[in-house]
Design an enzyme around this catalytic site. Structure first.
Site, PDB file in Angstrom:
ATOM      1  CG  HIS A  43     -11.016   7.074   5.420  1.00  0.00           C
ATOM      2  ND1 HIS A  43     -11.093   6.194   4.357  1.00  0.00           N
ATOM      3  CD2 HIS A  43     -12.280   7.505   5.614  1.00  0.00           C
ATOM      4  CE1 HIS A  43     -12.348   6.105   3.941  1.00  0.00           C
ATOM      5  NE2 HIS A  43     -13.087   6.890   4.688  1.00  0.00           N
ATOM      6  CD  GLU A  70      -7.633   7.754   1.964  1.00  0.00           C
ATOM      7  OE1 GLU A  70      -7.945   7.059   2.933  1.00  0.00           O
ATOM      8  OE2 GLU A  70      -6.898   7.359   1.054  1.00  0.00           O
ATOM      9  CG  HIS A 190      -7.060  -0.730   0.599  1.00  0.00           C
ATOM     10  ND1 HIS A 190      -7.747   0.013   1.535  1.00  0.00           N
ATOM     11  CD2 HIS A 190      -7.202  -2.016   0.968  1.00  0.00           C
ATOM     12  CE1 HIS A 190      -8.302  -0.809   2.423  1.00  0.00           C
ATOM     13  NE2 HIS A 190      -7.994  -2.040   2.108  1.00  0.00           N
TER      14      HIS A 190
HETATM   15  C1  LIG Z   1      -9.165   4.468   1.061  1.00  0.00           C
HETATM   16  C2  LIG Z   1      -8.313   3.391   1.561  1.00  0.00           C
HETATM   17  O1  LIG Z   1      -8.117   2.411   0.947  1.00  0.00           O
HETATM   18  C3  LIG Z   1      -7.691   3.547   2.856  1.00  0.00           C
HETATM   19  O2  LIG Z   1      -7.053   4.747   2.908  1.00  0.00           O
HETATM   20  C4  LIG Z   1      -8.664   3.581   3.967  1.00  0.00           C
HETATM   21  O3  LIG Z   1      -8.556   4.829   4.570  1.00  0.00           O
HETATM   22  C5  LIG Z   1      -8.317   2.587   4.979  1.00  0.00           C
HETATM   23  O4  LIG Z   1      -9.243   2.797   5.996  1.00  0.00           O
HETATM   24  P1  LIG Z   1      -9.012   2.054   7.379  1.00  0.00           P
HETATM   25  O5  LIG Z   1      -7.664   2.520   7.903  1.00  0.00           O
HETATM   26  O6  LIG Z   1     -10.196   2.505   8.210  1.00  0.00           O
HETATM   27  O7  LIG Z   1      -8.998   0.574   7.055  1.00  0.00           O
HETATM   28  N1  LIG Z   2      -5.651   5.268   0.273  1.00  0.00           N
HETATM   29  C1  LIG Z   2      -4.980   4.134   0.876  1.00  0.00           C
HETATM   30  C2  LIG Z   2      -4.491   4.514   2.232  1.00  0.00           C
HETATM   31  O1  LIG Z   2      -4.495   5.680   2.592  1.00  0.00           O
HETATM   32  C3  LIG Z   2      -3.956   3.486   3.141  1.00  0.00           C
HETATM   33  O2  LIG Z   2      -4.464   2.215   2.870  1.00  0.00           O
HETATM   34  P1  LIG Z   2      -3.773   1.018   3.713  1.00  0.00           P
HETATM   35  O3  LIG Z   2      -2.295   1.081   3.421  1.00  0.00           O
HETATM   36  O4  LIG Z   2      -4.058   1.302   5.162  1.00  0.00           O
HETATM   37  O5  LIG Z   2      -4.415  -0.235   3.188  1.00  0.00           O
END
Ligand SMILES: CC(=O)[C@@H](O)[C@H](O)COP(=O)(O)O
Ligand SMILES: NCC(=O)COP(=O)(O)O
Length: 237
Positions: A43, A70, A190
């Site tokens: 992300h 993402e 998440h």
């Molecule tokens: C979209 C999602 O829920 C996660 O993939 C997000 O990428 C988490 O981002 P951080 O690692 O910056 O918390």
């Molecule tokens: N889309 C969720 C992700 O890539 C990771 O979320 P998290 O496990 O770091 O909360």
């Protein structure tokens, strides 16, 4: 089969803390795949707090499984998608200052906007997933937009799981059933972890992919990365 996509944001967080290249993110990506990860997720947030633009291009060079990028579909993000052509683009409604992702899209209010973005990304030959809350109206809206998949935002499930897992999973079962009926692929992510993952998977029969990062990296500090990835994969069997 539900695929495990490892989100490596937090590897980049540790690396950036000291400004060098330790841990070596690209080596970790290669190792995650060698240990069984079926995808790599990043992300690249605008402030580059963890994943940088350079990371995005370098990961594309080495990723042998599915690369999932993402982000909020601003010009910077769309440039990544056009130039990198990952397997999947996951659209997230995060403002730049968001601490982390904390909600799905309002696919009804933003139908026209998202429809255009989805068509643009699909024209690059990239699969699109839209981050969505398990709300049936939102799922219907996602289908109208023409996305290939939704990603169910699972923080509310993770929060509810230790309190009452049967109750916590109900909205996700209903949303997953409707999404499948509407021909949408189903991802989830998440706050998923070794405790709550199997129950979600067992209740979501058409779950294509989970993307997991924060908990997996934290677990790896104690259990080792190879062992941790194997443990997550076991939860998805
Ligand atoms: C979209 C999602 O829920 C996660 O993939 C997000 O990428 C988490 O981002 P951080 O690692 O910056 O918390
Ligand atoms: N889309 C969720 C992700 O890539 C990771 O979320 P998290 O496990 O770091 O909360």
């Amino acid at each position: 089969m539900t695929k495990l996509s490892v989100n490596v944001n937090k590897i980049a967080t540790i690396r950036n803390a000291r400004g060098g290249n330790n841990p070596d993110l690209i080596q970790v990506v290669k190792d995650c795949e060698r240990f069984g990860a079926q995808g790599i997720t990043v992300h690249p947030r605008p402030d580059e707090r963890h994943i940088t633009a350079q990371d995005v291009y370098q990961i594309q060079q080495v990723c042998q499984t599915e690369f999932n990028i993402e982000g909020y579909p601003d010009a910077r993000y769309l440039k990544f998608i056009e130039e990198v052509r990952p397997a999947q683009a996951t659209l997230v409604p995060d403002p730049p200052e968001a601490i982390t992702s904390n909600a799905g899209w309002d696919t009804i209010q933003h139908e026209a906007y998202l429809k255009d973005i989805v068509q643009q990304i699909q024209s690059f030959g990239v699969r699109v997933s839209i981050f969505a809350d398990p709300d049936l109206r939102i799922i219907e809206g996602a289908a109208k937009i023409g996305t290939d998949r939704i990603e169910l935002y699972t923080e509310p499930y993770a929060t509810g799981y230790p309190v009452n897992k049967e109750e916590a999973v109900i909205p996700y079962v209903a949303a997953g059933k409707l999404a499948h009926e509407l021909g949408l692929g189903i991802n989830a992510g998440h706050d998923l972890d070794l405790y709550n993952l199997k129950y979600l998977k067992d209740n979501l029969p058409f779950l294509d992919e989970v993307s997991i990062g924060h908990a997996l990296v934290c677990d790896a500090l104690y259990l080792g990365l190879e062992n941790t990835i194997q443990m997550y994969l076991k939860q998805l069997k």
